[in-house]
Design a protein around this motif. Sequence first.
Motif, short mmCIF file in Angstrom:
data_model
loop_
_atom_site.label_atom_id
_atom_site.label_comp_id
_atom_site.label_asym_id
_atom_site.label_seq_id
_atom_site.Cartn_x
_atom_site.Cartn_y
_atom_site.Cartn_z
N ARG A 1 64.30 59.71 10.96
CA ARG A 1 64.40 61.16 10.75
C ARG A 1 64.69 61.88 12.06
N LYS A 2 65.13 63.14 11.93
CA LYS A 2 65.43 63.97 13.09
C LYS A 2 64.19 64.68 13.61
N GLU A 3 63.06 64.47 12.95
CA GLU A 3 61.81 65.08 13.39
C GLU A 3 60.71 64.01 13.42
N PRO A 4 59.69 64.21 14.25
CA PRO A 4 58.59 63.25 14.31
C PRO A 4 57.80 63.24 12.99
N VAL A 5 57.14 62.12 12.71
CA VAL A 5 56.31 62.03 11.51
C VAL A 5 54.92 61.54 11.90
N ASN A 6 53.92 62.10 11.23
CA ASN A 6 52.54 61.65 11.41
C ASN A 6 52.26 60.58 10.37
N ILE A 7 51.63 59.50 10.79
CA ILE A 7 51.34 58.42 9.86
C ILE A 7 49.86 58.05 9.91
N GLU A 8 49.38 57.54 8.80
CA GLU A 8 48.05 56.95 8.68
C GLU A 8 48.22 55.68 7.85
N ILE A 9 47.87 54.54 8.44
CA ILE A 9 47.99 53.27 7.73
C ILE A 9 46.64 52.57 7.76
N GLU A 10 46.12 52.26 6.58
CA GLU A 10 44.87 51.53 6.49
C GLU A 10 45.08 50.07 6.84
N ILE A 11 44.13 49.53 7.59
CA ILE A 11 44.15 48.11 7.95
C ILE A 11 42.85 47.53 7.40
N PRO A 12 42.83 47.12 6.12
CA PRO A 12 41.58 46.77 5.45
C PRO A 12 41.07 45.38 5.79
N TYR A 13 40.94 45.10 7.06
CA TYR A 13 40.45 43.80 7.52
C TYR A 13 39.40 44.02 8.59
N TRP B 96 45.10 53.32 11.27
CA TRP B 96 45.95 53.63 12.43
C TRP B 96 46.55 55.00 12.19
N LYS B 97 46.26 55.92 13.10
CA LYS B 97 46.81 57.28 13.04
C LYS B 97 47.65 57.49 14.29
N THR B 98 48.91 57.85 14.09
CA THR B 98 49.79 58.11 15.22
C THR B 98 50.95 58.99 14.78
N THR B 99 51.70 59.47 15.74
CA THR B 99 52.93 60.21 15.48
C THR B 99 54.09 59.36 15.93
N VAL B 100 55.04 59.16 15.05
CA VAL B 100 56.24 58.38 15.37
C VAL B 100 57.33 59.38 15.75
N PRO B 101 57.88 59.26 16.97
CA PRO B 101 58.87 60.25 17.41
C PRO B 101 60.14 60.23 16.56
N ALA B 102 60.87 61.33 16.60
CA ALA B 102 62.16 61.41 15.92
C ALA B 102 63.06 60.29 16.42
N ASN B 103 63.71 59.60 15.48
CA ASN B 103 64.60 58.48 15.81
C ASN B 103 63.94 57.47 16.74
#
Length: 82
Positions: free
Chosen positions: A30-42, A60-67
């Motif tokens: 994407r042309k804009e950053p996205v915030n993500i949350e991914i469960e790691i159930p281990y 895991w909570k982080t922001t993935v930069p645009a492109n």
Amino acid sequence: GQSSDVRVARTRVEQAKKRERYKMEITNARKEPVNIEIEIPYQLIGKPSNVTKIDGVPTWKTTVPANGEAVLYYEMKLVVDD
């Protein structure tokens, strides 16, 4: 939610008798950053960066930069029958 512009890949990079090490990579087309949350159930070994417990589940909570991309390495404990 899911998006064809934001993809998740998980790869096992190492395996030992009682643990496995993984690389999780998120790519963002994407042309804009996205915030993500991914469960790691281990049961994780150590405290990977940006991983916090939400309702008792490592997430895991982080922001993935645009492109761009974000990468997380983590180890999980294996249950081994002796």
